[in-house]
Scaffold this motif. Sequence first.
Motif, PDB file in Angstrom:
ATOM      1  N   HIS A   1      18.272   7.047  17.538  1.00 38.43           N
ATOM      2  CA  HIS A   1      17.816   5.895  16.753  1.00 38.43           C
ATOM      3  C   HIS A   1      17.722   6.285  15.289  1.00 38.43           C
ATOM      4  N   VAL A   2      17.547   5.276  14.443  1.00 34.36           N
ATOM      5  CA  VAL A   2      17.389   5.470  13.001  1.00 34.36           C
ATOM      6  C   VAL A   2      16.140   4.719  12.558  1.00 34.36           C
ATOM      7  N   GLN A   3      15.328   5.359  11.712  1.00 33.46           N
ATOM      8  CA  GLN A   3      14.155   4.697  11.128  1.00 33.46           C
ATOM      9  C   GLN A   3      14.327   4.615   9.614  1.00 33.46           C
ATOM     10  N   ILE A   4      14.024   3.467   9.049  1.00 35.05           N
ATOM     11  CA  ILE A   4      14.018   3.309   7.588  1.00 35.05           C
ATOM     12  C   ILE A   4      12.658   2.764   7.190  1.00 35.05           C
ATOM     13  N   THR A   5      11.943   3.522   6.376  1.00 34.24           N
ATOM     14  CA  THR A   5      10.597   3.141   5.942  1.00 34.24           C
ATOM     15  C   THR A   5      10.557   3.003   4.431  1.00 34.24           C
ATOM     16  N   VAL A   6      10.023   1.893   3.952  1.00 37.72           N
ATOM     17  CA  VAL A   6       9.734   1.709   2.530  1.00 37.72           C
ATOM     18  C   VAL A   6       8.264   1.308   2.438  1.00 37.72           C
ATOM     19  N   ALA A   7       7.424   2.263   2.108  1.00 35.08           N
ATOM     20  CA  ALA A   7       5.973   2.040   2.092  1.00 35.08           C
ATOM     21  C   ALA A   7       5.454   2.071   0.658  1.00 35.08           C
ATOM     22  N   GLU A   8       4.567   1.135   0.351  1.00 35.84           N
ATOM     23  CA  GLU A   8       3.955   1.058  -0.976  1.00 35.84           C
ATOM     24  C   GLU A   8       2.440   1.110  -0.837  1.00 35.84           C
ATOM     25  N   THR A   9       1.777   1.756  -1.784  1.00 35.05           N
ATOM     26  CA  THR A   9       0.312   1.772  -1.791  1.00 35.05           C
ATOM     27  C   THR A   9      -0.253   0.626  -2.627  1.00 35.05           C
ATOM     28  N   VAL A  10       0.574   0.028  -3.472  1.00 34.83           N
ATOM     29  CA  VAL A  10       0.116  -1.007  -4.400  1.00 34.83           C
ATOM     30  C   VAL A  10      -0.033  -2.351  -3.698  1.00 34.83           C
ATOM     31  N   GLY A  11      -0.753  -3.257  -4.370  1.00 29.53           N
ATOM     32  CA  GLY A  11      -0.880  -4.625  -3.896  1.00 29.53           C
ATOM     33  C   GLY A  11       0.021  -5.544  -4.703  1.00 29.53           C
ATOM     34  N   LEU A  12      -0.544  -6.630  -5.229  1.00 30.98           N
ATOM     35  CA  LEU A  12       0.274  -7.636  -5.913  1.00 30.98           C
ATOM     36  C   LEU A  12       0.737  -7.206  -7.302  1.00 30.98           C
ATOM     37  N   GLU A  13      -0.078  -6.434  -8.030  1.00 28.47           N
ATOM     38  CA  GLU A  13       0.318  -5.901  -9.338  1.00 28.47           C
ATOM     39  C   GLU A  13       0.895  -6.934 -10.295  1.00 28.47           C
ATOM     40  N   GLY A  14       0.251  -8.064 -10.436  1.00 33.95           N
ATOM     41  CA  GLY A  14       0.704  -9.072 -11.385  1.00 33.95           C
ATOM     42  C   GLY A  14       1.887  -9.892 -10.927  1.00 33.95           C
ATOM     43  N   ARG A  15       2.321  -9.732  -9.676  1.00 30.42           N
ATOM     44  CA  ARG A  15       3.466 -10.491  -9.161  1.00 30.42           C
ATOM     45  C   ARG A  15       2.993 -11.581  -8.203  1.00 30.42           C
ATOM     46  N   VAL A  16       1.842 -12.144  -8.468  1.00 37.31           N
ATOM     47  CA  VAL A  16       1.181 -13.038  -7.521  1.00 37.31           C
ATOM     48  C   VAL A  16       2.084 -14.185  -7.088  1.00 37.31           C
ATOM     49  N   ASP A  17       2.547 -14.980  -8.044  1.00 41.43           N
ATOM     50  CA  ASP A  17       3.314 -16.179  -7.695  1.00 41.43           C
ATOM     51  C   ASP A  17       4.634 -15.825  -7.012  1.00 41.43           C
ATOM     52  N   PHE A  18       5.337 -14.818  -7.563  1.00 43.78           N
ATOM     53  CA  PHE A  18       6.609 -14.455  -6.957  1.00 43.78           C
ATOM     54  C   PHE A  18       6.405 -13.924  -5.544  1.00 43.78           C
ATOM     55  N   TYR A  19       5.495 -12.969  -5.387  1.00 45.99           N
ATOM     56  CA  TYR A  19       5.372 -12.309  -4.089  1.00 45.99           C
ATOM     57  C   TYR A  19       4.889 -13.270  -3.016  1.00 45.99           C
ATOM     58  N   ASP A  20       3.934 -14.133  -3.350  1.00 44.28           N
ATOM     59  CA  ASP A  20       3.422 -15.036  -2.319  1.00 44.28           C
ATOM     60  C   ASP A  20       4.493 -16.028  -1.872  1.00 44.28           C
ATOM     61  N   GLY A  21       5.463 -16.287  -2.739  1.00 44.17           N
ATOM     62  CA  GLY A  21       6.562 -17.158  -2.350  1.00 44.17           C
ATOM     63  C   GLY A  21       7.683 -16.431  -1.637  1.00 44.17           C
ATOM     64  N   ALA A  22       7.646 -15.090  -1.666  1.00 42.81           N
ATOM     65  CA  ALA A  22       8.731 -14.302  -1.070  1.00 42.81           C
ATOM     66  C   ALA A  22       8.286 -13.591   0.196  1.00 42.81           C
ATOM     67  N   GLY A  23       7.279 -12.740   0.085  1.00 46.86           N
ATOM     68  CA  GLY A  23       6.846 -11.943   1.228  1.00 46.86           C
ATOM     69  C   GLY A  23       7.702 -10.701   1.392  1.00 46.86           C
ATOM     70  N   ALA A  24       7.258  -9.804   2.281  1.00 46.21           N
ATOM     71  CA  ALA A  24       7.904  -8.509   2.443  1.00 46.21           C
ATOM     72  C   ALA A  24       9.343  -8.628   2.921  1.00 46.21           C
ATOM     73  N   LEU A  25       9.622  -9.607   3.786  1.00 49.28           N
ATOM     74  CA  LEU A  25      10.969  -9.734   4.338  1.00 49.28           C
ATOM     75  C   LEU A  25      11.990 -10.016   3.243  1.00 49.28           C
ATOM     76  N   ARG A  26      11.685 -10.963   2.383  1.00 48.72           N
ATOM     77  CA  ARG A  26      12.638 -11.339   1.340  1.00 48.72           C
ATOM     78  C   ARG A  26      12.575 -10.416   0.125  1.00 48.72           C
ATOM     79  N   ASP A  27      11.412  -9.822  -0.122  1.00 44.97           N
ATOM     80  CA  ASP A  27      11.261  -8.961  -1.291  1.00 44.97           C
ATOM     81  C   ASP A  27      11.900  -7.600  -1.091  1.00 44.97           C
ATOM     82  N   MET A  28      11.818  -7.038   0.133  1.00 41.55           N
ATOM     83  CA  MET A  28      12.282  -5.674   0.364  1.00 41.55           C
ATOM     84  C   MET A  28      13.405  -5.548   1.393  1.00 41.55           C
ATOM     85  N   VAL A  29      13.293  -6.277   2.510  1.00 42.05           N
ATOM     86  CA  VAL A  29      14.277  -6.097   3.584  1.00 42.05           C
ATOM     87  C   VAL A  29      15.623  -6.688   3.196  1.00 42.05           C
ATOM     88  N   GLN A  30      15.608  -7.898   2.632  1.00 46.83           N
ATOM     89  CA  GLN A  30      16.864  -8.617   2.353  1.00 46.83           C
ATOM     90  C   GLN A  30      17.794  -7.819   1.445  1.00 46.83           C
TER      91      GLN A  30
END
Length: 488
Positions: free
Chosen positions: A208-237
């Motif tokens: 198998h293969v594992q790919i991990t992208v882990a962040e310690t930060v939260g919203l960091e001033g990206r409130v409107d963008f991130y809440d409209g995107a989420g982890a799937l669209r922000d990082m996975v896509q």
Amino acid sequence: MTEFAADRLLLFGATGDLSRRKLLPSLCALDADGLLPEKLRIIGTARTEMDDAGFRDMARKALEEHLPAERRGGMAGFLNRLHYQPLDASTLEGFEDLAEKVGSIGEGSDTGVAIFLSTAPSLFGPTIEGLRHAGLAGENVRMCLEKPLGDDLESSRAINDAVADAFPEERIFRIDHYLGKETVQNLLALRFANILFEPIWNATYIDHVQITVAETVGLEGRVDFYDGAGALRDMVQNHMLQLLSLVAMEPPTGFGPTAIRDEKVKVLRALRPVKAGETVTGQYRAGAIGGQAVPGYDEELGRDSDTETFVAIKAHVDNWRWKGVPFYLRTGKRLPERVTEILVQFRCVPHSIFEGAGGPSPVATHPNHLLIGIQPEENITLALMAKVPGLDENGVSLREVPLEIAMPDAFVGQYRRIAYERLLLDLIKGDQTLFVRRDEVEAQWHWIDAIRAEWKAGNMTPRTYTAGSWGPSAAIGLIERDGVSWHE
């Protein structure tokens, strides 16, 4: 590859966060290393009213904050390359003044303009129209697009259609800054410059293969963008699917934009639609990171939300090479450490000759694995089994031993570059190899949209997890059902 080298670089969003943290420092570092064309002028534009001197002063402060002193050699010379023209891109007014600042394009010459577009997606269409209106979309102009390129397949196609109306595909450079990271590029060298791995880079030898992208930060001033995107669209896509395609792609015929991107898109099109039970989503609650208390997502946002800040996916590439090999993807915010890595887990040896060789104690063997660290440390580690040195009257003892290549140690004197340095230099030269083609983007969105549709059909909402943990416990269950554990 286009046939002209840019002698002007036009930066939209030049006063923004990306420009100050990444673009201007990258360009200054390239200049210090003598890699920028001698006559290259850099023209910044944004809504902010300022003149050349104001822009240079802003740039100087950004460089002092975000670029190490040893990489700022000749900073005064770099600042003299900078010019500025204020512009409201939502209206055609002002584009003629911008064109005058940029200067004659020189159709048919061996020089031209490279444009880096870092604006809100809603401004892509008006900006392209304004550029064309002002004569800044000719054959000696190339366009670089910063994400987000839409929030689903339909909106992505609308953006791409607008850009394609003025620029042909060979002059469009869609950026994914992960492709500018040294270790990501080294993945290609590891696979295709060494005979050692390619014969075993398949379902016969890889478990198998594992790919991990882990962040310690939260919203960091990206409130409107991130809440409209989420982890799937922000990082996975984008980032994670690019990493997956580089791991899984077939050997290209050469190191060039067409050959490499042809093989990547084949992987993306071979991704099996994700089924119910093959994804886990989460949203962090208050906890602690590095011993410091941090608020929950709902507290940072100031309201309730069903946006996921964590996602884990069990993916499959349905082709001859990878049939039956799961690719486990995991990304999230407020996790215990900042790390991006790829783990390639090989299968166990088919028969261990060491069983019974340890006397009363069994001799344990572990399957080999290859760990490719991308950030914060860039390294490659191959875990092998070896005999423990010494004489043991009870028999043989084995232990897992890492063979590690730490990039700073392997290449003494080479400092870590900002990922945008490679990409900006390639944009100026006109090399599309490390940029994303339209059919790649659309294949990525096609797979992501199907996941979101599955979530909607199943009324799936994020599970909560404590900040500082590795996500919801269900993410552990997702992988442990297959007898596998996340690498941590």
